[in-house]
Design a protein around this motif. Sequence first.
Motif, short mmCIF file in Angstrom:
data_model
loop_
_atom_site.label_atom_id
_atom_site.label_comp_id
_atom_site.label_asym_id
_atom_site.label_seq_id
_atom_site.Cartn_x
_atom_site.Cartn_y
_atom_site.Cartn_z
N LEU A 210 0.82 -1.21 0.00
CA LEU A 210 0.00 0.00 0.00
C LEU A 210 0.86 1.26 0.00
O LEU A 210 0.62 2.18 -0.78
CB LEU A 210 -0.95 0.00 1.20
CG LEU A 210 -1.91 1.18 1.32
CD1 LEU A 210 -2.72 1.38 0.06
CD2 LEU A 210 -2.84 0.98 2.50
N VAL A 211 1.87 1.30 0.82
CA VAL A 211 2.71 2.50 0.91
C VAL A 211 3.56 2.69 -0.34
O VAL A 211 3.73 3.81 -0.82
CB VAL A 211 3.60 2.44 2.18
CG1 VAL A 211 4.67 3.51 2.16
CG2 VAL A 211 2.73 2.60 3.42
N ASN A 212 4.08 1.60 -0.90
CA ASN A 212 4.99 1.72 -2.04
C ASN A 212 4.30 1.89 -3.38
O ASN A 212 4.76 2.66 -4.22
CB ASN A 212 5.94 0.52 -2.09
CG ASN A 212 6.91 0.56 -0.94
OD1 ASN A 212 7.44 1.60 -0.60
ND2 ASN A 212 7.13 -0.58 -0.32
N SER A 213 3.19 1.17 -3.59
CA SER A 213 2.56 1.26 -4.91
C SER A 213 1.09 1.60 -4.86
O SER A 213 0.51 2.00 -5.85
CB SER A 213 2.77 -0.04 -5.68
OG SER A 213 2.12 -1.11 -5.02
N GLY A 214 0.48 1.39 -3.73
CA GLY A 214 -0.94 1.65 -3.60
C GLY A 214 -1.80 0.45 -3.96
O GLY A 214 -2.79 0.17 -3.31
N PHE A 215 -1.43 -0.24 -5.00
CA PHE A 215 -2.21 -1.39 -5.45
C PHE A 215 -1.26 -2.53 -5.74
O PHE A 215 -0.08 -2.33 -5.95
CB PHE A 215 -3.01 -1.05 -6.71
CG PHE A 215 -4.00 0.05 -6.48
CD1 PHE A 215 -5.21 -0.22 -5.87
CD2 PHE A 215 -3.70 1.35 -6.84
CE1 PHE A 215 -6.12 0.80 -5.63
CE2 PHE A 215 -4.61 2.38 -6.61
CZ PHE A 215 -5.82 2.10 -6.01
N GLY A 216 -1.80 -3.72 -5.79
CA GLY A 216 -0.98 -4.87 -6.15
C GLY A 216 -1.42 -6.12 -5.42
O GLY A 216 -2.22 -6.08 -4.48
N ASN A 217 -0.87 -7.22 -5.87
CA ASN A 217 -1.21 -8.51 -5.28
C ASN A 217 -0.80 -8.61 -3.82
O ASN A 217 -1.40 -9.36 -3.06
CB ASN A 217 -0.56 -9.64 -6.08
CG ASN A 217 -1.18 -9.78 -7.46
OD1 ASN A 217 -2.32 -9.40 -7.67
ND2 ASN A 217 -0.41 -10.31 -8.39
N GLY A 218 0.24 -7.87 -3.44
CA GLY A 218 0.69 -7.90 -2.05
C GLY A 218 -0.39 -7.49 -1.07
O GLY A 218 -0.48 -8.04 0.03
N ARG A 219 -1.22 -6.54 -1.47
CA ARG A 219 -2.31 -6.12 -0.60
C ARG A 219 -3.30 -7.26 -0.41
O ARG A 219 -3.74 -7.55 0.71
CB ARG A 219 -3.03 -4.91 -1.16
CG ARG A 219 -2.34 -3.62 -0.86
CD ARG A 219 -3.09 -2.43 -1.41
NE ARG A 219 -4.32 -2.19 -0.67
CZ ARG A 219 -5.25 -1.33 -1.05
NH1 ARG A 219 -5.11 -0.63 -2.17
NH2 ARG A 219 -6.33 -1.15 -0.33
N ALA A 220 -3.69 -7.89 -1.51
CA ALA A 220 -4.67 -8.99 -1.43
C ALA A 220 -4.11 -10.17 -0.65
O ALA A 220 -4.79 -10.73 0.22
CB ALA A 220 -5.09 -9.41 -2.83
N ILE A 221 -2.88 -10.54 -0.95
CA ILE A 221 -2.26 -11.64 -0.23
C ILE A 221 -2.10 -11.29 1.25
O ILE A 221 -2.34 -12.11 2.13
CB ILE A 221 -0.90 -12.01 -0.87
CG1 ILE A 221 -1.13 -12.57 -2.28
CG2 ILE A 221 -0.13 -13.02 -0.02
CD1 ILE A 221 0.12 -12.67 -3.12
N GLY A 222 -1.71 -10.05 1.50
CA GLY A 222 -1.59 -9.59 2.88
C GLY A 222 -2.90 -9.69 3.64
O GLY A 222 -2.94 -10.09 4.80
N MET A 223 -3.99 -9.34 2.98
CA MET A 223 -5.30 -9.45 3.63
C MET A 223 -5.69 -10.91 3.87
O MET A 223 -6.29 -11.23 4.90
CB MET A 223 -6.38 -8.72 2.83
CG MET A 223 -6.31 -7.21 2.97
SD MET A 223 -6.25 -6.59 4.68
CE MET A 223 -7.82 -7.13 5.34
#
Length: 135
Positions: free
Chosen positions: A99-112
């Motif tokens: 979220l901080v670095n790009s705002g969007f991406g798979n990392g957010r979904a995987i993180g959730m």
Amino acid sequence: MDIFSSLPVTLVFIAIFALIQIPMTIAVGLRRARSDIHFLDGGDPVLLKRMRAHGNFTETVPISLIAMAAAELAGAPALLLWIGGGALLLGRGLHYGTLVNSGFGNGRAIGMLFTMTPMLIFPVYVLWSLLQSQS
């Protein structure tokens, strides 16, 4: 029985997450100082990302730790607690970083997903234990 022997695993994660929240809070404050935005986000996308990342952390971590403590008090195996706490830690790190670095991406979904898993497993364990103790 003292709290250290009652909640040995949860206390470790409480301490870790409390320490992690400090730099998140500072990052928001520093951006506010640099941008001279003292309320809301002022349309600053960097501040907004930091605020939401910090806010999401604050919205999910406390209830997860409460559920973890309840599960530990209900007799959850230490391995389940360590795996769940580790998943929460990994999930919050992935979500925040993306979220901080790009705002969007798979990392957010995987993180959730990593965040929601212990948020589900710990209270289910508690409810299951309560049902078992009633029968």
